[in-house]
Scaffold this motif. Structure first.
Motif, PDB file in Angstrom:
ATOM      1  N   HIS A  50      69.860  88.255  28.705  1.00 50.82           N
ATOM      2  CA  HIS A  50      69.972  89.348  28.037  1.00 50.82           C
ATOM      3  C   HIS A  50      69.620  90.638  28.925  1.00 50.82           C
ATOM      4  O   HIS A  50      68.781  90.696  29.779  1.00 50.82           O
ATOM      5  CB  HIS A  50      69.207  89.194  26.656  1.00 50.82           C
ATOM      6  N   ASP A 106      68.877  95.215  28.085  1.00 54.81           N
ATOM      7  CA  ASP A 106      68.938  96.165  27.239  1.00 54.81           C
ATOM      8  C   ASP A 106      69.922  97.128  27.885  1.00 54.81           C
ATOM      9  O   ASP A 106      69.836  97.598  29.107  1.00 54.81           O
ATOM     10  CB  ASP A 106      67.619  96.656  27.047  1.00 54.81           C
ATOM     11  N   THR A 154      71.048 101.521  27.307  1.00 58.14           N
ATOM     12  CA  THR A 154      70.727 103.028  26.651  1.00 58.14           C
ATOM     13  C   THR A 154      71.937 103.809  27.372  1.00 58.14           C
ATOM     14  O   THR A 154      72.511 103.726  28.300  1.00 58.14           O
ATOM     15  CB  THR A 154      69.410 103.539  27.115  1.00 58.14           C
ATOM     16  N   ARG A 165      70.832  95.861  22.997  1.00 56.34           N
ATOM     17  CA  ARG A 165      70.655  94.596  23.825  1.00 56.34           C
ATOM     18  C   ARG A 165      72.110  93.937  23.683  1.00 56.34           C
ATOM     19  O   ARG A 165      72.538  93.473  22.854  1.00 56.34           O
ATOM     20  CB  ARG A 165      69.594  93.874  23.144  1.00 56.34           C
ATOM     21  N   SER A 189      69.131  97.468  31.794  1.00 56.50           N
ATOM     22  CA  SER A 189      67.637  97.073  32.228  1.00 56.50           C
ATOM     23  C   SER A 189      68.245  95.683  33.264  1.00 56.50           C
ATOM     24  O   SER A 189      69.293  95.413  33.198  1.00 56.50           O
ATOM     25  CB  SER A 189      67.030  96.602  31.197  1.00 56.50           C
TER      26      SER A 189
END
Length: 213
Positions: free
Chosen positions: A70, A72, A74, A80, A141
């Motif tokens: 996974h 994240d 933005t 996510r 991320s």
């Protein structure tokens, strides 16, 4: 709050499915460059469901423990992204990526690193391509690996609260003549999904404009 609050129209669903398919095609090309063999990925369907529904859906389809990469993201929309495999399919992917001759012990040792790298290529490639087509940028991320069942995977985390919805995508893999099934899911809150819908509408308008030009 229910998934029905952000139903996609048929046109929006078709457009989003096309965006995802272009994204995973780019990701497949990157993965092919990394491992040196043909990789085919396809996304035949897109659904918007609640976290509870997503957990039930994957529980009905997969009896074994799941392995998940996974990340994240933005930007113009946030949430996510998850790349999900049944545990054994995850090991098959490691063998396809790292080499057929590996022993079970070597597969186990390399699994985390190989899954992280593969997940990063697929999720980053897919989302970056989609954002580019929507004329936006996203920040991703670093990828992380977790294991568990659907309830653990889709539980609320961080900025994605308990009212999050899930864009749930079934994907078919073919790597080194192996059939490896998996899923891509995006956990997003309602404002992010609404923002995404607006961007999809803009994308459709541009596509129609180019067709008519």
């Amino acid at each position: 709050m229910t998934a029905a609050t952000v139903d996609l129209t048929e046109l929006q669903r078709d457009a989003f499915t096309e965006l995802v398919n272009i994204g995973v095609s780019k990701a497949a090309a990157s993965l092919r460059g990394m491992i040196g063999v043909q990789v085919l990925l396809s996304v035949p369907s897109v659904e918007i469901v609640s976290q509870g529904q997503a957990a039930r859906m994957i529980g009905e389809r997969e009896a074994s423990e799941l392995v998940v990469v996974h990340q994240d993201f933005t930007g113009a929309f946030a949430g996510r992204a998850l790349l999900i495999f049944p545990q054994e399919n995850g090991r098959e992917l490691v063998r396809a990526v790292a080499g057929e001759e590996l022993s079970p012990e070597e597969v186990s040792e390399m699994e985390e690193e190989a899954l992280t790298e593969t997940g990063n290529v697929i999720l980053n490639g897919c989302l970056a391509t989609m954002a580019n087509l929507l004329q936006r940028t996203l920040t991703m991320s670093l990828p992380e690996v977790m294991r568990g069942d659907g309830q653990r995977i889709f539980r609320p985390t961080g900025d994605v609260g308990g009212d999050a919805l899930v864009l749930f995508l079934y994907i078919n893999f073919s790597v080194r003549e192996r059939d490896i099934r998996g899923y891509i899911a995006m956990l997003m809150d309602l404002p992010s999904l609404e923002s995404l819908k607006v961007l999809i509408d803009d994308f459709v308008e541009r596509a129609i404009g180019e067709t008519e030009a």
